[in-house]
Design a protein around this motif. Structure first.
Motif, short mmCIF file in Angstrom:
data_model
loop_
_atom_site.label_atom_id
_atom_site.label_comp_id
_atom_site.label_asym_id
_atom_site.label_seq_id
_atom_site.Cartn_x
_atom_site.Cartn_y
_atom_site.Cartn_z
N ILE A 421 46.66 115.31 12.80
CA ILE A 421 45.53 115.90 12.08
C ILE A 421 45.77 117.38 11.85
O ILE A 421 45.61 117.90 10.73
CB ILE A 421 44.22 115.72 12.88
N GLU A 422 46.19 118.04 12.91
CA GLU A 422 46.36 119.49 12.78
C GLU A 422 47.49 119.86 11.81
O GLU A 422 47.38 120.84 11.08
CB GLU A 422 46.55 120.12 14.16
N SER A 423 48.50 119.04 11.81
CA SER A 423 49.60 119.27 10.87
C SER A 423 49.11 119.09 9.43
O SER A 423 49.42 119.88 8.53
CB SER A 423 50.75 118.32 11.20
N LEU A 424 48.33 118.03 9.22
CA LEU A 424 47.79 117.77 7.87
C LEU A 424 46.86 118.90 7.42
O LEU A 424 46.88 119.30 6.26
CB LEU A 424 47.04 116.44 7.85
N ILE A 425 46.07 119.39 8.37
CA ILE A 425 45.16 120.48 8.02
C ILE A 425 45.95 121.72 7.63
O ILE A 425 45.60 122.42 6.66
CB ILE A 425 44.19 120.77 9.20
N ALA A 426 47.04 121.97 8.32
CA ALA A 426 47.89 123.13 8.00
C ALA A 426 48.49 122.98 6.60
O ALA A 426 48.51 123.94 5.81
CB ALA A 426 48.99 123.26 9.05
N GLN A 427 48.95 121.76 6.31
CA GLN A 427 49.52 121.51 4.98
C GLN A 427 48.47 121.70 3.89
O GLN A 427 48.74 122.22 2.82
CB GLN A 427 50.06 120.07 4.90
N ARG A 428 47.26 121.23 4.21
CA ARG A 428 46.19 121.34 3.22
C ARG A 428 45.85 122.81 2.96
O ARG A 428 45.57 123.20 1.83
CB ARG A 428 44.95 120.58 3.72
N LEU A 429 45.90 123.58 4.03
CA LEU A 429 45.62 125.00 3.89
C LEU A 429 46.63 125.67 2.96
O LEU A 429 46.28 126.48 2.09
CB LEU A 429 45.65 125.67 5.27
N GLU A 430 47.89 125.28 3.12
CA GLU A 430 48.94 125.79 2.23
C GLU A 430 48.63 125.45 0.77
O GLU A 430 48.66 126.30 -0.10
CB GLU A 430 50.30 125.16 2.61
N ALA A 431 48.30 124.19 0.56
CA ALA A 431 47.99 123.72 -0.79
C ALA A 431 46.81 124.48 -1.37
O ALA A 431 46.78 124.86 -2.55
CB ALA A 431 47.71 122.23 -0.77
N LYS A 432 45.81 124.72 -0.50
CA LYS A 432 44.62 125.45 -0.97
C LYS A 432 44.97 126.88 -1.36
O LYS A 432 44.48 127.41 -2.35
CB LYS A 432 43.56 125.46 0.13
N LYS A 433 45.82 127.45 -0.55
CA LYS A 433 46.23 128.84 -0.84
C LYS A 433 46.92 128.91 -2.18
O LYS A 433 46.74 129.85 -2.95
CB LYS A 433 47.16 129.35 0.27
N ALA A 434 47.72 127.86 -2.47
CA ALA A 434 48.45 127.80 -3.74
C ALA A 434 47.55 127.29 -4.87
O ALA A 434 48.02 127.07 -5.98
CB ALA A 434 49.67 126.91 -3.58
N LYS A 435 46.30 127.08 -4.55
CA LYS A 435 45.32 126.53 -5.49
C LYS A 435 45.74 125.17 -6.05
O LYS A 435 45.38 124.80 -7.16
CB LYS A 435 45.03 127.52 -6.64
N ASP A 436 46.51 124.46 -5.27
CA ASP A 436 46.90 123.10 -5.66
C ASP A 436 45.85 122.14 -5.10
O ASP A 436 46.06 121.49 -4.09
CB ASP A 436 48.30 122.80 -5.07
N PHE A 437 44.69 122.09 -5.78
CA PHE A 437 43.57 121.33 -5.24
C PHE A 437 43.80 119.83 -5.26
O PHE A 437 43.25 119.10 -4.44
CB PHE A 437 42.27 121.70 -5.97
N ALA A 438 44.59 119.39 -6.21
CA ALA A 438 44.89 117.94 -6.24
C ALA A 438 45.58 117.55 -4.95
O ALA A 438 45.23 116.56 -4.31
CB ALA A 438 45.78 117.63 -7.45
N ARG A 439 46.51 118.36 -4.52
CA ARG A 439 47.24 118.06 -3.30
C ARG A 439 46.35 118.21 -2.07
O ARG A 439 46.36 117.37 -1.18
CB ARG A 439 48.46 119.02 -3.21
N SER A 440 45.54 119.27 -2.04
CA SER A 440 44.69 119.49 -0.87
C SER A 440 43.67 118.35 -0.74
O SER A 440 43.36 117.91 0.36
CB SER A 440 44.01 120.85 -0.94
N ASP A 441 43.18 117.86 -1.88
CA ASP A 441 42.23 116.74 -1.81
C ASP A 441 42.91 115.46 -1.37
O ASP A 441 42.32 114.64 -0.66
CB ASP A 441 41.54 116.54 -3.17
N ALA A 442 44.16 115.31 -1.79
CA ALA A 442 44.92 114.12 -1.38
C ALA A 442 45.13 114.13 0.12
O ALA A 442 45.01 113.11 0.79
CB ALA A 442 46.26 114.08 -2.11
N ILE A 443 45.40 115.31 0.65
CA ILE A 443 45.58 115.42 2.10
C ILE A 443 44.26 115.14 2.82
O ILE A 443 44.23 114.47 3.85
CB ILE A 443 46.13 116.83 2.48
N ARG A 444 43.19 115.62 2.22
CA ARG A 444 41.89 115.37 2.84
C ARG A 444 41.60 113.86 2.89
O ARG A 444 41.09 113.36 3.88
CB ARG A 444 40.76 116.08 2.08
#
Length: 466
Positions: A421-444
RNA sequence: GGAGCCAUCGCCAAGUUGGUAAGGCCGUAGAUUGCAAAUCUGCUAUUCACCAGUUCGAGUCUGGUUGGCUCCUCCA
């Protein structure tokens, strides 16, 4: 503080025998099988009573017995080939463990019937000597209800009604159908029994409690104990008989107040062995955290019947979750002192015959108010400390909210999953920072699929088990 | 057959001495958010199973009706 007395059928101010002290005796289980939700409810109700009295400044002495000699136990001994000791100590241990999981404080005195035989024999002998009891040809000893002018006052039962339509069959040499056994003489040679002056045998169910109360509590006052509690089904005949025995043996009343809790029902019917609808506590605890069960089972006033449903349990958990989310918000930190008004509101609510509904509504109000204030001023340190103290007080009084909040939301999550979970959250944070919302939502979505809910807050992304 | 308890919003559930219906869940509108979630705010029972009575006034008292549960057997 007021409590409802089920003999007088009204709420009465609690005026203990000795100032600032409260003695409570609750009928405990017969240990021949696992505890079910009904046992939990009774324990929970009187745990709440004890905690409430303590919070109101009373020094509480709680007694709760184990009936460890009885027909059912003997049957089970015969069926399993285990020794009576082995069997009863197994269930006693299990009972205590399960009750501990529910946050129930241990009783101060936990007598067992088999360890109280001296007191039991003495009380029966006294009743025989005073002519309140008689021995029949088999060696059985019966209590003579006709000799007790007050018999029937506890359960408010009319004296005449029992005979004609009673479902009880009377045989034997009983003088009166209502007379009940104080002592049952052993019949076979294999029987489990004990020596006594009147015969070799074992105690009847009712005498145990009277004798144990006499042994551990009685002084030279008008009542042996302040409060006698138990399930509503014990009112008659168990408590009626207890009261009669004690009154006649000691010359004073058994309890000043009587309190009875309502039943746990399944689909609107009393949970019981005979109906085969028992929900064992051990099974419930496999599925749900003890604290959640406690919160749920205590959420309805103790005198009402409680209709158990897993659906309701889940809804109930949502309400508890809110308290822990708030706790998470104000943690970590050091508690100061609880808010005076809040503390008083809870004490008043619980002091009114354990009005848990009102207490819970005050808690919800406190949660909403605090969240609101924290939204406006997230760094209000004084408020955070006060809130921690408020929650500590809730834990002390009601027995929930005491866990570390992050672990509360991670019950049932193992280390491997946690890391994932924590790894996924970290990845999502990266995606969010890059404004790659499609990816961050996929991780969610991926996290959600693991049964985990996440929430973005000012303090970062938090997660909890769904 | 006898004794007693209960009936409040879609669901759970409060409501001391009668004085004009808490709270939670769900739903809904909004604030906030990239979107969610979480959090907050607003809205959500002229009405308390039904009928009659007492009262200036009843969910709360009285009588009756209906429905549910419990005890009278071991039972928390």
């Amino acid at each position: 503080m007021h409590i409802y007395d089920s003999v007088q059928k009204k709420k009465l101010p609690f005026e203990p025998i000795r100032a600032n002290e409260a003695s409570i005796y609750v009928c405990g289980p017969t240990v021949y099988d696992d505890a079910h939700l009904g046992h939990a409810r009774s324990s929970l109700a009187f745990d709440l009573l004890s905690r409430t009295l303590k919070a109101h400044g009373y020094a509480v002495t709680m007694g709760k017995n184990f009936t460890d000699i009885d027909d059912k136990i003997i049957k089970k001994v015969e069926a399993t080939g285990k020794s009576i000791e082995e069997l009863t100590s197994f269930y006693i241990t299990r009972y205590l463990e399960e009750m501990a999981a529910l946050g129930i404080q241990r009783a101060d005195i936990e007598p067992k019937a088999t360890e109280s035989l001296d007191a039991i024999e003495a009380m029966i002998q006294k009743l025989i000597d005073k002519d309140y009891a008689y021995v029949i040809s088999t060696g059985d000893v019966y209590f003579d209800t006709a000799k007790d002018a007050h018999y029937g006052e506890i359960s408010a039962r009319v004296a005449e009604d029992e005979e004609s339509q009673s479902r009880v069959e009377h045989t034997s040499e009983k003088r009166n159908p209502k007379d009940f056994a104080l002592w049952k003489a052993c019949k076979g040679e294999e029987d489990i029994c004990f020596d006594a002056a009147f015969s070799r045998g074992r105690p009847g169910w009712h005498i145990e409690c009277s004798a144990m109360i006499e042994k551990h509590f009685t002084g030279d006052t008008d009542y042996s104990i302040d409060i006698h509690g138990g399930g509503a089904d014990l009112l008659f005949p168990h408590h009626e008989n207890e009261a009669a025995q004690s009154r006649c043996a000691t010359g004073h009343a058994l309890a000043k107040y009587w309190m009875h809790n309502g039943f746990v029902q399944i689909d609107g019917e009393k949970m019981s062995k005979s109906l085969g609808n028992s929900f064992f506590l051990k099974d419930a605890l496999k599925l749900y955290d003890g604290e959640v069960l406690r919160y749920y089972l205590n959420s309805v006033h103790y005198r009402n019947d409680f209709n158990f449903s897993e659906e309701e349990l889940h809804l109930s958990k949502k309400r508890l979750d809110k308290l822990y989310r708030l706790k998470k918000r104000v943690s970590p930190g050091k508690a100061s002192l609880p808010n005076k008004n809040f503390k008083k509101a809870l004490l008043d609510a619980m002091g009114d015959d354990l009005n848990i509904s009102i207490a819970l509504s005050h808690i919800d109000e406190m949660i909403a108010k605090t969240n609101d204030a924290l939204d406006a001023n997230p760094k209000d340190k004084a408020l955070k400390k006060e809130t921690l103290a408020n929650i500590d007080f809730i834990d002390e009084l009601l027995g929930f909210g005491g866990k570390e909040p992050f672990s509360y939301f991670q019950i049932g999550v193992d280390t491997a999953l946690k890391e994932q979970i924590e790894s996924l959250i970290a990845q999502r944070l990266e995606a969010k920072k890059a404004k790659d919302f499609a990816r961050s939502d996929a991780i969610r979505d991926e996290i959600t699929a693991l049964g985990i809910n996440i929430m973005d807050t000012a303090d970062g992304t938090l997660w909890e088990k769904a």
